[in-house]
Write a protein that holds these residues in place. Structure first.
Motif, short mmCIF file in Angstrom:
data_model
loop_
_atom_site.label_atom_id
_atom_site.label_comp_id
_atom_site.label_asym_id
_atom_site.label_seq_id
_atom_site.Cartn_x
_atom_site.Cartn_y
_atom_site.Cartn_z
N ARG A 165 41.23 50.50 15.05
CA ARG A 165 39.84 50.18 14.72
C ARG A 165 39.67 48.68 14.57
N ASP A 166 40.71 48.02 14.12
CA ASP A 166 40.64 46.58 13.90
C ASP A 166 40.85 45.78 15.19
N GLY A 167 41.29 46.42 16.26
CA GLY A 167 41.58 45.70 17.50
C GLY A 167 40.40 44.89 18.02
N ALA A 168 39.21 45.49 18.01
CA ALA A 168 38.01 44.79 18.49
C ALA A 168 37.70 43.59 17.59
N ALA A 169 37.77 43.78 16.29
CA ALA A 169 37.50 42.68 15.36
C ALA A 169 38.55 41.59 15.49
N LEU A 170 39.80 41.96 15.61
CA LEU A 170 40.87 40.98 15.78
C LEU A 170 40.70 40.21 17.08
N TYR A 171 40.30 40.91 18.13
CA TYR A 171 40.03 40.23 19.41
C TYR A 171 38.93 39.18 19.21
N GLN A 172 37.84 39.56 18.57
CA GLN A 172 36.73 38.63 18.37
C GLN A 172 37.17 37.42 17.55
N GLN A 173 38.01 37.62 16.55
CA GLN A 173 38.46 36.54 15.67
C GLN A 173 39.47 35.61 16.34
N ASN A 174 40.30 36.15 17.23
CA ASN A 174 41.43 35.38 17.74
C ASN A 174 41.40 35.07 19.23
N CYS A 175 40.62 35.81 20.00
CA CYS A 175 40.69 35.70 21.46
C CYS A 175 39.38 35.34 22.13
N ALA A 176 38.27 35.79 21.54
CA ALA A 176 36.97 35.66 22.20
C ALA A 176 36.55 34.22 22.45
N SER A 177 36.99 33.29 21.63
CA SER A 177 36.58 31.91 21.83
C SER A 177 37.05 31.36 23.18
N CYS A 178 38.13 31.89 23.71
CA CYS A 178 38.61 31.46 25.03
C CYS A 178 38.34 32.52 26.10
N HIS A 179 38.62 33.79 25.78
CA HIS A 179 38.55 34.86 26.78
C HIS A 179 37.19 35.53 26.85
N GLY A 180 36.26 35.13 25.98
CA GLY A 180 34.90 35.63 26.04
C GLY A 180 34.63 36.81 25.14
N VAL A 181 33.45 36.82 24.56
CA VAL A 181 33.03 37.90 23.66
C VAL A 181 33.04 39.24 24.39
N GLU A 182 32.69 39.21 25.66
CA GLU A 182 32.66 40.43 26.48
C GLU A 182 33.89 40.55 27.38
N LEU A 183 34.96 39.82 27.04
CA LEU A 183 36.21 39.80 27.80
C LEU A 183 36.03 39.21 29.19
N GLU A 184 35.01 38.39 29.38
CA GLU A 184 34.63 37.88 30.70
C GLU A 184 35.42 36.66 31.15
N GLY A 185 36.20 36.04 30.28
CA GLY A 185 36.97 34.86 30.64
C GLY A 185 36.08 33.64 30.81
N GLN A 186 36.71 32.55 31.20
CA GLN A 186 35.99 31.30 31.42
C GLN A 186 35.61 31.17 32.90
N PRO A 187 34.56 30.40 33.19
CA PRO A 187 34.16 30.19 34.59
C PRO A 187 35.31 29.60 35.41
N ASP A 188 35.35 29.97 36.66
CA ASP A 188 36.36 29.44 37.60
C ASP A 188 37.78 29.58 37.08
N TRP A 189 38.07 30.74 36.49
CA TRP A 189 39.37 30.95 35.85
C TRP A 189 40.55 30.93 36.81
N ARG A 190 40.30 31.04 38.09
CA ARG A 190 41.40 31.00 39.07
C ARG A 190 41.70 29.58 39.56
N ARG A 191 40.90 28.62 39.16
CA ARG A 191 41.04 27.24 39.63
C ARG A 191 41.43 26.34 38.46
N ALA A 192 42.51 25.61 38.64
CA ALA A 192 42.97 24.69 37.60
C ALA A 192 41.92 23.63 37.32
N GLY A 193 41.80 23.27 36.06
CA GLY A 193 40.87 22.22 35.65
C GLY A 193 41.47 20.85 35.85
N PRO A 194 40.78 19.82 35.42
CA PRO A 194 41.26 18.44 35.58
C PRO A 194 42.63 18.20 34.92
#
Length: 134
Positions: free
Chosen positions: A24-53
């Protein structure tokens, strides 16, 4: 390139048993620890297959559009616990830190179980087979 693919696979899910409270805590733990990078909806960051600068890949999605589900439980757990660079080795540098100092193994498994629970059955079945072959 293989290391970069492993980074994109960082969080998926584990078949290890998780207690009811932990799952039950998995969703809350994801939001607290992962969503800031991997997205609230698990969508990831834009252009995730292309290296940044900085030469590093953005955070991949963990929904069915990514390829987290292409990797087995063991590698996903280790990347989440230890960080991508520690698992990939060879001087690889990535943005994915290890969470082993801040999350218990059970909490990591709960997060990964939550992520897996969002996938369609086709992706879950594929990931189970990959895990079985590890």
């Amino acid at each position: 390139m293989r290391g970069l693919l492993l980074l994109a696979a960082a969080l998926s899910g584990l078949a290890y048993p998780v207690g009811a409270d932990e799952s039950r805590d998995g969703a809350a733990l994801y939001q607290q620890n992962c969503a800031s990078c991997h997205g609230v909806e698990l969508e990831g960051q834009p252009d995730w297959r292309r290296a940044g600068p900085d030469g590093r890949l953005p955070a991949p999605p963990h929904d069915a559009t990514g390829h987290t589900w292409h990797h087995g439980d063991d590698i996903l757990f280790r990347i989440t616990r230890d960080g991508t660079a520690a698992v990939v080795g060879g001087g690889y540098e990535g943005n994915m830190p290890g969470f082993g100092d801040s999350l218990s193994d059970a909490q990591i498994r709960a997060i990964l179980d939550y992520i897996k629970s969002t996938w369609p059955e086709r992706q879950r079945a594929h990931q189970r087979e990959v895990t079985r072959q590890e």
